[in-house]
Write an enzyme that holds these catalytic residues in place. Structure first.
Site, mmCIF file in Angstrom:
data_model
loop_
_atom_site.group_PDB
_atom_site.id
_atom_site.type_symbol
_atom_site.label_atom_id
_atom_site.label_comp_id
_atom_site.label_asym_id
_atom_site.label_seq_id
_atom_site.Cartn_x
_atom_site.Cartn_y
_atom_site.Cartn_z
ATOM 1 N N VAL A 1 0.853 -1.204 0.000
ATOM 2 C CA VAL A 1 0.000 0.000 0.000
ATOM 3 C C VAL A 1 0.886 1.251 0.000
ATOM 4 O O VAL A 1 1.746 1.398 0.862
ATOM 5 C CB VAL A 1 -0.918 0.047 1.250
ATOM 6 C CG1 VAL A 1 -1.827 1.273 1.201
ATOM 7 C CG2 VAL A 1 -1.739 -1.214 1.380
ATOM 8 N N GLY B 1 3.264 2.251 -2.012
ATOM 9 C CA GLY B 1 4.622 2.186 -2.566
ATOM 10 C C GLY B 1 5.665 2.587 -1.535
ATOM 11 O O GLY B 1 5.766 1.967 -0.467
ATOM 12 N N GLY C 1 2.849 4.805 -20.288
ATOM 13 C CA GLY C 1 3.112 3.624 -19.454
ATOM 14 C C GLY C 1 2.565 3.767 -18.046
ATOM 15 O O GLY C 1 2.860 2.957 -17.170
ATOM 16 N N ASP D 1 -7.793 -2.155 -7.693
ATOM 17 C CA ASP D 1 -6.503 -2.034 -7.002
ATOM 18 C C ASP D 1 -6.662 -1.250 -5.690
ATOM 19 O O ASP D 1 -6.162 -1.670 -4.644
ATOM 20 C CB ASP D 1 -5.510 -1.326 -7.945
ATOM 21 C CG ASP D 1 -4.189 -1.020 -7.278
ATOM 22 O OD1 ASP D 1 -3.455 -1.976 -6.967
ATOM 23 O OD2 ASP D 1 -3.880 0.162 -7.063
ATOM 24 N N LYS E 1 -6.075 -2.554 -1.722
ATOM 25 C CA LYS E 1 -5.216 -1.849 -0.767
ATOM 26 C C LYS E 1 -6.014 -1.419 0.466
ATOM 27 O O LYS E 1 -5.510 -1.465 1.589
ATOM 28 C CB LYS E 1 -4.576 -0.630 -1.436
ATOM 29 C CG LYS E 1 -3.526 -1.024 -2.468
ATOM 30 C CD LYS E 1 -3.127 0.160 -3.323
ATOM 31 C CE LYS E 1 -2.023 -0.180 -4.296
ATOM 32 N NZ LYS E 1 -1.805 0.861 -5.297
#
Lengths: 324, 105
Positions: A142, A144, A197, A211, A215
């Site tokens: 969670v 990063g 990206g 996502d 988290k």
């Protein structure tokens, strides 16, 4: 000597071993000597005498490692102290869940970046770790590089956390903040995010809030709010229009995909957020606000994803296990 | 007060605070074509009402956007009105974007 096994050798796994090698002297001052004793991906592995640079080069050149032993064989047969588990997230837990269970049962610590096992079996895994006197660490799942889990588990340990709200998906935050800044429609910004990206070819995992919901489940369980993935009320961002931003701005608001957990509600949805609020972020940033009974509101923000950002969170877990 | 009542005046309420809670909510969808006045009528009650509305209709046939401000006598009545609005909008296929509950303090 701390013996480390690494499972999952894509971007995150490679980032971990690269950063660990680059920061070796600093990390060894904190935790003592360490060595990577095996690396495995989904098809191949390397163990015994090998160097990290050799493993990375092999993977880049051939798309695989030297040997055919599977990750599970290595976990069962090799002697190691910590499993660093970086498999791809599957919400049912996937192979990562089996690897983590096996390592914990064997009395090894686990550091993971994989959300799936924690979403599928948080209680079971924490109980297993406790029964075997080892740690299961998951800072990288969670936020990063942002120390969200450690903040909740350690530094707010004396507080009653009544509510958590956060921007937990950088892709959605990028899309929404670009729509806001440029007045562009969703589809156009999504296509720009794909070219850069920032969004996947199939962006549904991000833009539908899947996502962020995964988290949120991990974060909620961390602070003692029992949560399952299916308990999360979830709405994505695809219906947001440039006009919505314009009208919201007239009242001092912006729109962000917010994940929110309290004992009353688990929700991931676009929300009106005051422009002065810490969750009114731009770009791919992540942030979390903890509302506590004793200490008011505490916010933390930072980069939510990326090869070395994720690796730095995993190394901080390793340091936490051995150096507290 | 007694003098007023003695003269036959009915005192309905005194020092009543009419509005204690308010929130703005954003709606996205076919807001006009699904009868906006019906949507507002269904959330208005004794304890809460829509006090402001701002609508944007960018193109014919495309979704509209509206910011509704709802005021109520209490936080509970405000929450009830927002729940009712979500129910009505769900029936009509309109997306409701709620505010974060509180400011960062």
């Amino acid at each position: 000597m701390i013996r480390i096994g690494v499972v999952g050798f894509g971007t995150v796994g490679q980032g971990f071993v690269e950063l660990l090698a680059a920061r070796k002297s600093v990390v060894e001052k904190l935790v003592g000597e360490f060595r990577i004793v095996f690396v495995a991906d989904s098809k191949s592995s390397i163990s015994g005498n090998f160097s990290i640079s050799e493993a990375i080069e092999m993977k880049r050149r051939n798309g695989r490692l030297r040997d055919d032993r599977t990750a599970m064989e290595l976990i069962r047969e090799e002697d190691f102290d910590v499993l660093v588990e970086c498999s791809v997230t599957k919400l049912d837990g996937g192979d990562g869940l089996r690897y983590i269970r096996e390592a914990l049962k064997k009395g090894c610590h686990v550091v993971t970046s994989n959300k799936g096992p924690l979403v599928a079996a948080y209680d079971e895994l924490m109980k297993l770790a406790s029964q075997h006197g080892v740690e299961l660490m998951y800072e990288a799942t969670v936020g990063g590089a942002t120390p969200v889990i450690r903040l909740a588990r350690k530094y707010l340990a004396a507080c009653t956390i009544e509510r958590i709200s956060g921007v937990l998906n950088g892709t959605c935050n990028y899309i929404l903040s670009r729509m806001e800044e440029e007045g562009l429609p969703y589809e156009r910004v999504l296509s720009e995010a794909r070219e850069l990206g920032i969004a996947e070819a199939d962006p549904s995992y991000d833009v539908e809030g899947i996502d962020a919901a995964a988290k949120l489940v991990i974060l909620a369980n961390t602070v003692g709010i029992r949560a399952r993935y299916e308990d999360v009320e979830r709405k994505g961002i695809s219906s947001i229009t440039p006009e919505a931003f314009r009208i919201a701005a007239e009242k001092g608001y912006t729109i962000r995909l917010i994940a929110e957990a309290s004992r009353k509600r688990l929700i991931v949805a676009p929300r009106l957020v005051r422009k002065s609020h810490p969750l009114s972020l731009r770009g791919t940033m992540n942030a979390v606000v903890f509302n506590t009974a004793e200490a008011g509101s505490i916010a933390v923000a930072g980069r939510g994803a990326g090869k070395y950002e994720t690796a730095s969170a995993m190394i901080s877990d390793l340091v936490d296990i051995y150096a507290g | 007060m007694e003098e007023l009542e003695g003269r036959g005046v009915i005192v309905r309420s005194v020092d009543e605070v009419r509005i204690l809670a308010a929130a703005s909510v954003l709606l996205i969808g076919h807001i006009i074509h699904t009868d906006l006045s019906d949507t507002i009528r269904r959330i208005d009650s004794d304890g809460a009402e829509c006090v402001e509305i701002r609508v944007s209709m960018p193109e014919v046939g495309k979704p509209s956007t509206a910011m509704l401000t709802i005021a109520a006598r209490s936080e509970e009545e405000l929450a009830e009105a927002i729940d009712k609005l979500k129910e009505v909008c769900s029936e009509k296929g309109i997306e409701v974007i709620e505010p974060l509950d509180e400011e960062f303090v």
